[in-house]
Design a protein around this motif. Sequence first.
Motif, PDB file in Angstrom:
ATOM      1  N   ASN A 148       0.840  -1.187   0.000  1.00 29.82           N
ATOM      2  CA  ASN A 148       0.000   0.000   0.000  1.00 29.82           C
ATOM      3  C   ASN A 148       0.881   1.245   0.000  1.00 29.82           C
ATOM      4  OD1 ASN A 148      -1.849   2.090   0.478  1.00 29.82           O
ATOM      5  ND2 ASN A 148      -3.229   0.645   1.490  1.00 29.82           N
ATOM      6  N   ARG A 149       0.884   1.941  -1.133  1.00 31.89           N
ATOM      7  CA  ARG A 149       1.758   3.104  -1.327  1.00 31.89           C
ATOM      8  C   ARG A 149       1.087   4.422  -0.971  1.00 31.89           C
ATOM      9  NH1 ARG A 149       4.372   2.210  -7.222  1.00 31.89           N
ATOM     10  NH2 ARG A 149       5.152   0.112  -6.943  1.00 31.89           N
ATOM     11  N   ARG A 150      -0.181   4.395  -0.682  1.00 29.28           N
ATOM     12  CA  ARG A 150      -0.933   5.642  -0.488  1.00 29.28           C
ATOM     13  C   ARG A 150      -0.574   6.336   0.818  1.00 29.28           C
ATOM     14  NH1 ARG A 150      -6.468   5.526  -0.328  1.00 29.28           N
ATOM     15  NH2 ARG A 150      -6.375   7.707  -0.933  1.00 29.28           N
ATOM     16  N   VAL A 151      -0.129   7.583   0.695  1.00 32.39           N
ATOM     17  CA  VAL A 151       0.241   8.377   1.868  1.00 32.39           C
ATOM     18  C   VAL A 151      -0.969   8.543   2.783  1.00 32.39           C
ATOM     19  CG1 VAL A 151       1.082  10.624   2.649  1.00 32.39           C
ATOM     20  CG2 VAL A 151       2.085   9.558   0.622  1.00 32.39           C
ATOM     21  N   MET A 152      -2.130   8.838   2.211  1.00 35.72           N
ATOM     22  CA  MET A 152      -3.325   9.058   3.040  1.00 35.72           C
ATOM     23  C   MET A 152      -3.762   7.790   3.758  1.00 35.72           C
ATOM     24  SD  MET A 152      -5.659  12.042   1.322  1.00 35.72           S
ATOM     25  CE  MET A 152      -5.707  11.505  -0.372  1.00 35.72           C
TER      26      MET A 152
END
Length: 190
Positions: free
Chosen positions: A150-154
């Motif tokens: 999971n690369r999503r910052v949020m």
Amino acid sequence: MKQTAGILLAGGQSRRFGSPKAFADYQGQPFYQYSLQALQPFCEEIVVVTRPEFLEKLPNEIHLTMDLEKYAGMGPLAGILSGMEAVEAERYAVLPCDMPFMEEQVIGRLLNKHQGDVSAVTVEGKRHPLVSVWQAAAKPAIRQALNEGNRRVMHAQARLGGQWIEGGLLTEQPELVFKNVNTPCELERR
């Protein structure tokens, strides 16, 4: 150990811009300089996280690093973790390189309002997760997210119970100051 370190993210692909945004010119300075100048008064050390092909284009006196090998190419979240691993600090002020209108006062105010493991900025419902402050204690959660793909910052910010701070509390011109410049014509329309 340093209290506050800065992480300047300058390793993006810049696909829409057509050339590396970090080095795009605005009023005689490359974009990355504006973010660097905003971080400097509040950070004991700043690390620029970049790509191998950009290393020679950045000044030698800047602390440079690349993504940790395991997470290379996994986007801004990998850049944040890589910056954290490059400099030991209690907390990290993070900025992307594509905000040439950033104001120094924004970083000071964001650091003053920061609580918990992570704080980031929102402007009238539009989130700016890369204008943020992260505690060192967030590293395991970031690493876990990346290990899970999971690369999503949020996503990492939500997992940490991050707070969102309204940009209007940090500057009188939030729409301009927090503008990510994604195409050259966006500079011309300013």
